[in-house]
Design an enzyme around this catalytic site. Structure first.
Site, PDB file in Angstrom:
ATOM      1  N   ARG A  38       0.487  -1.969  -0.192  1.00 30.68           N
ATOM      2  CA  ARG A  38       0.061  -0.064   0.172  1.00 30.68           C
ATOM      3  C   ARG A  38       0.758   1.752  -0.608  1.00 30.68           C
ATOM      4  NH1 ARG A  38      -3.848   2.002   4.351  1.00 30.68           N
ATOM      5  NH2 ARG A  38      -5.156   3.731   3.602  1.00 30.68           N
TER       6      ARG A  38
ATOM      7  N   HIS B 149       0.407   4.422  -2.043  1.00 33.79           N
ATOM      8  CA  HIS B 149      -0.009   5.868  -1.884  1.00 33.79           C
ATOM      9  C   HIS B 149       1.046   6.562  -2.730  1.00 33.79           C
ATOM     10  CE1 HIS B 149      -3.737   5.594   1.137  1.00 33.79           C
ATOM     11  NE2 HIS B 149      -3.619   4.081  -0.159  1.00 33.79           N
ATOM     12  N   ASP B 150       2.962   5.852  -3.080  1.00 34.97           N
ATOM     13  CA  ASP B 150       3.488   6.984  -2.851  1.00 34.97           C
ATOM     14  C   ASP B 150       3.191   7.423  -4.387  1.00 34.97           C
ATOM     15  OD1 ASP B 150       6.011   8.386  -3.491  1.00 34.97           O
ATOM     16  OD2 ASP B 150       6.592   6.906  -3.596  1.00 34.97           O
TER      17      ASP B 150
ATOM     18  N   VAL C 114       0.528   9.993  -5.449  1.00 36.37           N
ATOM     19  CA  VAL C 114       0.556  11.818  -5.387  1.00 36.37           C
ATOM     20  C   VAL C 114       1.840  11.845  -5.947  1.00 36.37           C
ATOM     21  CG1 VAL C 114       0.883  13.738  -3.372  1.00 36.37           C
ATOM     22  CG2 VAL C 114       0.386  11.311  -3.262  1.00 36.37           C
TER      23      VAL C 114
ATOM     24  N   GLY D 173       3.279  10.957  -9.104  1.00 38.11           N
ATOM     25  CA  GLY D 173       4.559  10.203  -8.468  1.00 38.11           C
ATOM     26  C   GLY D 173       5.378   9.241  -7.939  1.00 38.11           C
TER      27      GLY D 173
ATOM     28  N   ASP E  45       8.630   8.397  -6.266  1.00 37.50           N
ATOM     29  CA  ASP E  45       9.429   9.598  -5.479  1.00 37.50           C
ATOM     30  C   ASP E  45       9.263   9.749  -3.977  1.00 37.50           C
ATOM     31  OD1 ASP E  45       7.287  10.714  -4.576  1.00 37.50           O
ATOM     32  OD2 ASP E  45       7.863  13.028  -6.095  1.00 37.50           O
TER      33      ASP E  45
ATOM     34  N   SER F 159       7.305  10.277  -2.132  1.00 42.46           N
ATOM     35  CA  SER F 159       7.146  11.551  -1.013  1.00 42.46           C
ATOM     36  C   SER F 159       6.741  11.273   0.270  1.00 42.46           C
ATOM     37  CB  SER F 159       7.002  12.636  -1.781  1.00 42.46           C
ATOM     38  OG  SER F 159       5.277  11.689  -2.642  1.00 42.46           O
TER      39      SER F 159
ATOM     40  N   ASN G 269      -3.844   8.560   4.791  1.00 38.54           N
ATOM     41  CA  ASN G 269      -2.840   7.982   5.149  1.00 38.54           C
ATOM     42  C   ASN G 269      -2.676   8.055   6.657  1.00 38.54           C
ATOM     43  OD1 ASN G 269      -1.581   7.281   2.283  1.00 38.54           O
ATOM     44  ND2 ASN G 269      -0.722   9.629   2.877  1.00 38.54           N
TER      45      ASN G 269
ATOM     46  N   PRO H  39      -7.448   7.875  -3.555  1.00 39.41           N
ATOM     47  CA  PRO H  39      -8.814   7.012  -3.988  1.00 39.41           C
ATOM     48  C   PRO H  39      -9.515   7.123  -2.568  1.00 39.41           C
ATOM     49  CG  PRO H  39      -8.285   5.344  -5.355  1.00 39.41           C
ATOM     50  CD  PRO H  39      -7.101   6.475  -4.675  1.00 39.41           C
TER      51      PRO H  39
ATOM     52  N   HIS I 115      -6.430  -6.075  -2.658  1.00 39.42           N
ATOM     53  CA  HIS I 115      -6.986  -6.079  -1.248  1.00 39.42           C
ATOM     54  C   HIS I 115      -7.273  -7.177  -1.370  1.00 39.42           C
ATOM     55  CE1 HIS I 115      -8.727  -1.790  -0.819  1.00 39.42           C
ATOM     56  NE2 HIS I 115      -7.452  -1.623  -1.137  1.00 39.42           N
TER      57      HIS I 115
ATOM     58  N   ASP J  79      -4.287 -13.837  -3.052  1.00 35.72           N
ATOM     59  CA  ASP J  79      -4.473 -15.755  -4.293  1.00 35.72           C
ATOM     60  C   ASP J  79      -5.647 -14.537  -4.508  1.00 35.72           C
ATOM     61  OD1 ASP J  79      -6.725 -15.085  -1.724  1.00 35.72           O
ATOM     62  OD2 ASP J  79      -5.854 -16.233  -1.225  1.00 35.72           O
TER      63      ASP J  79
HETATM   64  C1  HEM Z   1      -9.289   1.309  -6.097  1.00 39.88           C
HETATM   65  C2  HEM Z   1      -9.253   2.521  -4.876  1.00 39.88           C
HETATM   66  C3  HEM Z   1      -8.432   2.085  -3.540  1.00 39.88           C
HETATM   67  C4  HEM Z   1      -9.162   2.703  -2.589  1.00 39.88           C
HETATM   68  C5  HEM Z   1     -10.394   3.448  -2.256  1.00 39.88           C
HETATM   69  C6  HEM Z   1      -8.750   1.846  -0.980  1.00 39.88           C
HETATM   70  C7  HEM Z   1      -8.757   2.284   0.036  1.00 39.88           C
HETATM   71  C8  HEM Z   1      -8.379   1.130   1.030  1.00 39.88           C
HETATM   72  C9  HEM Z   1      -9.244   1.699   2.219  1.00 39.88           C
HETATM   73  C10 HEM Z   1      -9.856   2.703   2.547  1.00 39.88           C
HETATM   74  C11 HEM Z   1      -7.801   0.291   2.931  1.00 39.88           C
HETATM   75  C12 HEM Z   1      -8.146   0.244   4.547  1.00 39.88           C
HETATM   76  C13 HEM Z   1      -7.071   1.818   5.127  1.00 39.88           C
HETATM   77  C14 HEM Z   1      -7.718   2.056   6.704  1.00 39.88           C
HETATM   78  O1  HEM Z   1      -8.703   1.351   7.237  1.00 39.88           O
HETATM   79  O2  HEM Z   1      -6.715   2.031   7.575  1.00 39.88           O
HETATM   80  C15 HEM Z   1      -7.313   0.255   2.126  1.00 39.88           C
HETATM   81  C16 HEM Z   1      -6.458  -0.461   2.601  1.00 39.88           C
HETATM   82  C17 HEM Z   1      -5.047  -1.799   1.789  1.00 39.88           C
HETATM   83  N1  HEM Z   1      -5.193  -1.040   0.212  1.00 39.88           N
HETATM   84 FE1  HEM Z   1      -6.565  -0.348  -0.956  1.00 39.88          FE
HETATM   85  N2  HEM Z   1      -7.797   1.264  -1.840  1.00 39.88           N
HETATM   86  C18 HEM Z   1      -7.604   1.001  -3.455  1.00 39.88           C
HETATM   87  C19 HEM Z   1      -5.944   0.490  -4.070  1.00 39.88           C
HETATM   88  C20 HEM Z   1      -5.919  -0.669  -3.789  1.00 39.88           C
HETATM   89  C21 HEM Z   1      -4.360  -0.210  -4.829  1.00 39.88           C
HETATM   90  C22 HEM Z   1      -3.752   0.311  -5.829  1.00 39.88           C
HETATM   91  C23 HEM Z   1      -3.491  -0.861  -3.902  1.00 39.88           C
HETATM   92  C24 HEM Z   1      -2.651  -1.545  -4.692  1.00 39.88           C
HETATM   93  C25 HEM Z   1      -1.791  -2.537  -5.065  1.00 39.88           C
HETATM   94  C26 HEM Z   1      -4.336  -1.293  -2.253  1.00 39.88           C
HETATM   95  C27 HEM Z   1      -3.170  -1.969  -1.820  1.00 39.88           C
HETATM   96  C28 HEM Z   1      -4.065  -1.655   0.295  1.00 39.88           C
HETATM   97  C29 HEM Z   1      -3.460  -2.695   0.700  1.00 39.88           C
HETATM   98  C30 HEM Z   1      -2.457  -4.156   0.310  1.00 39.88           C
HETATM   99  C31 HEM Z   1      -4.249  -2.625   1.957  1.00 39.88           C
HETATM  100  C32 HEM Z   1      -4.092  -3.827   3.398  1.00 39.88           C
HETATM  101  C33 HEM Z   1      -2.880  -2.328   4.521  1.00 39.88           C
HETATM  102  C34 HEM Z   1      -2.638  -3.229   5.649  1.00 39.88           C
HETATM  103  O3  HEM Z   1      -3.563  -3.838   5.813  1.00 39.88           O
HETATM  104  O4  HEM Z   1      -1.935  -1.853   5.910  1.00 39.88           O
HETATM  105  N3  HEM Z   1      -5.050  -0.697  -2.576  1.00 39.88           N
HETATM  106  N4  HEM Z   1      -7.077   0.176   1.127  1.00 39.88           N
END
Ligand code: HEM
Ligand code: NAG
Ligand code: NAG
Ligand code: NAG
Length: 320
Positions: free
Chosen positions: A61, A65-66, A69, A71, A73, A75, A93, A163, A193, A246
């Site tokens: 993640r 998130h890097d 924002v 690119g 980089d 940040s 964040n 997003p 996810h 998976d």
């Molecule tokens: C499509 C738009 C996306 C939205 C709206 C989104 C939103 C979120 C949110 C709200 C969480 C939980 C954060 C929290 O409750 O503290 C999360 C967790 C996570 N996101 Fe996304 N996400 C998106 C796309 C992505 C992408 C593209 C990736 C990576 C390729 C990603 C990887 C992850 C991972 C691995 C977690 C779990 C992190 C952890 O357990 O520490 N997400 N995301």
């Protein structure tokens, strides 16, 4: 004639800059500079994930998130100081992204292995994301490297460009398109996810307001973890197997088991939006494996700093 000429010149400039921008990241960038760099990152990630499997999700993640924002980089790694506002306290964040200590220890190990400061923090995030996916049983893919680190960060850009889980399908799609990514990338990368956890504050409305689009058994099981009020930081897995990379995330969406509003937006069940893609990946986990690396490469190529731009940060938390 004049306009044809300027059109041609313009096109050549665009083509040349596209070519240069693409030519600058390279999977072999550190082969001569420091052949130990990538193996060292992998070893450190393997150790961190063995200690705490969730760390693999957190590192993946961080790279996302890097990149979203300005690119990829580095940040996101800059700490706030009394005179500098970074991205760590932006809404997506704050109290949410984690893994900064692990990034620090990877940076220290890489500097030791390379006998100097040659690997950027932005590259560490890109490589650690891939190694995390692999450590949790996911597909390997080639990572391009050679990024440099920013001297700036932007909390506003983090607030505006990452997003939110409250977005609907069309807003998610426009967000990804604004980063040069497609609907397929949106679906495939949301497959990230398949690992990790989310806080109650980010899925509460699913349990109490969106009952039509969430599996009733899942909602009942989650209510004790996420009451109508309180427990904002209580965690729930993003899919049923949060430490395995998976195909269960996509299978879950087909059964209304998406944890976040944004997850379930990818599958409505009426054939609209990205329903077809989710169905496809739900039935073909191998295709998700194949396509994940392709989309990660695209995301990792978003506006990197290369050549003389930026710096190789000595400490990932502050500019040199
Ligand atoms: C499509 C738009 C996306 C939205 C709206 C989104 C939103 C979120 C949110 C709200 C969480 C939980 C954060 C929290 O409750 O503290 C999360 C967790 C996570 N996101 Fe996304 N996400 C998106 C796309 C992505 C992408 C593209 C990736 C990576 C390729 C990603 C990887 C992850 C991972 C691995 C977690 C779990 C992190 C952890 O357990 O520490 N997400 N995301
Ligand atoms: C970040 O979270 C902390 C702790 O909950 C809070 O005190 C702070 O106001 C938040 N920062 C921003 C910018 O929202
Ligand atoms: C999606 O959200 C946007 C922005 O909030 C809104 O303008 C749009 O009407 C929504 N679209 C649908 C189909 O609900
Ligand atoms: C449910 O929706 C209502 C009306 O939009 C809103 O006031 C309330 O805060 C929401 N509740 C939750 C738990 O999200």
């Amino acid at each position: 004639m004049a306009s044809l000429y300027s059109f041609l010149t313009y096109s050549m400039v665009i083509l040349a800059s596209l070519f240069l921008a693409r030519a600058q990241l390279d999977p072999h960038f550190y082969d001569k500079l420091c052949p130990e760099a990538l193996p060292t990152i992998r070893m450190m990630v393997e150790q961190a994930v063995a200690r705490e499997p969730r760390m693999g999700a957190s590192l993946l993640r961080l790279h996302f998130h890097d990149c979203f924002v300005n690119g990829c980089d580095g940040s996101i790694l800059l700490d706030d100081t009394p005179t500098f506002t970074g991205e760590k306290t932006a809404a997506p964040n704050n109290n949410s992204v984690r893994g900064f200590d692990v990034v620090d220890s990877i940076k220290a190990a890489v500097n030791t292995a390379c006998k100097g400061n040659v690997v950027s923090c932005a590259d560490i995030l890109a490589v650690a994301a891939r190694d995390s996916v692999v450590a949790l049983g996911g597909p390997s893919y080639e990572v391009q490297v050679g990024r440099r680190d920013s001297r700036t960060a932007s909390r506003d850009a983090a607030n505006n460009n990452i997003p939110a889980p409250t977005l609907n399908f069309s807003a998610l799609l426009s967000n990804f398109q604004s980063h040069g990514l497609s609907m397929k990338d949106l679906v495939v990368l949301s497959g990230g996810h398949t690992i990790g956890q989310a806080r109650c504050t980010n899925f509460r409305s699913r349990l109490y307001n969106e009952t039509a689009t969430i599996d009733a058994t899942l909602a009942s099981a989650l209510k004790p973890v996420c009451p109508i009020s309180g427990g904002d930081n209580n965690l729930s897995p993003l899919d049923q197997t949060p430490t395995s990379f998976d195909g269960v995330y996509f299978k879950g969406l087909l059964q209304k088991k998406g944890l976040l509003h944004s997850d379930q937006q990818l599958f409505n069940g009426d054939g609209s939006g990205s329903d077809g893609l989710v169905l496809y990946y739900g039935k073909n986990p191998d295709a998700f494996w194949e396509d994940f690396g392709v989309s990660m490469l695209k995301m990792g190529n978003m506006s990197p700093l290369t050549g003389p731009v930026g710096e190789i940060r000595m400490d990932c938390r502050k500019v040199n």
